[in-house]
Enzyme design. Structure first.
Site, PDB file in Angstrom:
ATOM      1  CG  ASP A  40      -1.695  -1.275   1.392  1.00 50.00           C
ATOM      2  OD1 ASP A  40      -2.347  -1.689   0.427  1.00 50.00           O
ATOM      3  OD2 ASP A  40      -1.628  -1.878   2.481  1.00 50.00           O
ATOM      4  CD  GLU A 232      -8.874  -3.344   0.047  1.00 49.73           C
ATOM      5  OE1 GLU A 232      -9.526  -3.434   1.105  1.00 49.73           O
ATOM      6  OE2 GLU A 232      -7.931  -4.114  -0.234  1.00 49.73           O
TER       7      GLU A 232
END
Ligand SMILES: *[C@@H]1O[C@H](CO)[C@@H](O)[C@H](O)[C@H]1NC(C)=O
Ligand SMILES: *[C@@H]1O[C@H](CO)[C@@H](O)[C@H](O)[C@H]1NC(C)=O
Length: 339
Positions: A40, A232
């Protein structure tokens, strides 16, 4: 600070090179920009140096890497810095910080948004905010969470964005509905698709202090059948040339090969985004397995993201950091992982 002693350093992308594609139908693999577990990644540019902040690992709540370019071998993990030693009184101190994002405020301070395990409900994460006068911290946490919709599953994957058209500041994040799915499958998806909880992407306007919310958050995207169990990892940018807002996001569960980088677009930031009819980067289109968690440069030309290169004994994927070049054309967008 020694890393950024030369504010005149001019960042150039010339060293990005696209090598000829080798065919490998099993696991076509680009060269990682950083070959450590670094999920991420979020980007910020400071005085001509790029910094990437990532999910907990290597004994740190938040990992940081630096590069003077996106070129191969140019990223270095900064092992000696501990940017978020304390995630705040509401958070469990369990080294389970996810997807931090750093943004430079007008007053010279830096704000870090991150998702942390909620101390009183450890099956859920919420989004916190922390402030520092130094981009490498240490960041001091705000005492209460920034966004914490526990009844809807909590909140994760925050990213700040300044609307270049009206100058307003926002944070976009995901309501973590799948933390309440029945369990037993990837990302809690043991049940039937009709049991999947919504995972809306919300847009929250904020004050210039980076932490005070203005009004209620607005829903700009949600999962549908094509996204599998969830959406997401939103990241926003504005394309000046196409006069459109773009949002990259990930669909499906991160621990499966269906995880991807998708995109959506909108003429108005605060209106629902329209999803493209096909994803941006997938395992099938290669050369990265389970690509996801992308963050774009503010001009929409380059991205950092993670891809799966193996598995820990626990079954958790090992995710290295990769880089991609991207281009927008009308409502369309394409991206190529840099090999
Ligand atoms: C294909 O990629 C996999 C995983 O990176 C590697 O183990 C394998 O040796 C490669 N095969 C060929 C023919 O290059
Ligand atoms: C648990 O902690 C969260 C985050 O601080 C808070 O919003 C919530 O009200 C707390 N719940 C209870 C039951 O105390």
């Amino acid at each position: 600070m020694m890393y950024f002693s030369s504010p005149t350093t001019i960042f150039v992308f010339v060293s990005v090179c696209l090598a000829a594609a080798e065919s490998n139908t099993t696991y076509p693999q680009a060269k990682p920009a950083l070959a450590v577990n670094f999920p991420d990644p979020a980007l910020v540019s400071v005085d001509g140096v790029w910094l990437a902040f990532a999910t907990a690992g290597n004994g740190r709540n938040v990992q940081v890497a630096a590069s003077a370019s996106f070129s191969e071998h140019s990223w270095r993990l900064l092992e000696d810095v501990d940017v978020l030693p304390d995630p705040g009184p509401w958070a469990a101190n369990d080294r389970n910080i996810w997807a931090p994002h750093v943004y430079g405020l007008e007053d010279g301070r830096w704000v870090m948004y991150y998702a942390a395990t909620v101390k009183n409900e450890t099956s859920k994460h919420c989004v916190g905010a922390a402030l520092s006068t130094n981009v490498l911290g240490p960041y001091s946490p705000v005492k209460t969470p920034f966004a914490c919709p526990l009844d809807d599953g909590g909140a994760i994957d925050p990213a700040a964005f300044r609307d270049p058209k009206d100058g307003n500041l926002y944070v976009v994040y995901k309501v973590d509905g799948n933390s309440m799915n029945p369990g037993g499958g990837p990302c809690g998806s043991g049940g039937l698709p009709q049991d999947y909880r919504p995972t809306p992407i919300l847009l929250q306007q904020i004050e210039e202090d980076g932490v005070t919310r203005i009004g209620e958050p607005i829903e700009v995207l949600d999962r549908d059948e094509a996204d599998g169990v969830l959406v997401e990892a939103p990241s926003l940018f504005y394309s000046e040339s196409q006069e459109l807002y773009f949002m990259t996001f990930s669909s499906n569960c991160y621990s499966t090969e269906h995880y991807d980088i998708s995109f959506a677009f909108s003429e108005h930031l605060t209106m629902p985004f329209t999803k493209s009819s096909y994803p941006l980067i997938t395992t099938q289109t290669g050369p990265v397995t389970a690509p996801g968690g992308a963050d774009m440069t503010p001009d929409g030309k380059f991205a950092l993201f993670h891809g799966t290169v193996g598995q820990y004994e626990s079954g958790e994927p090992i995710r290295h950091m990769f880089a991609a070049e991207a281009m927008q054309m009308g409502t369309d967008m394409s991206a190529w992982p840099i090999r």
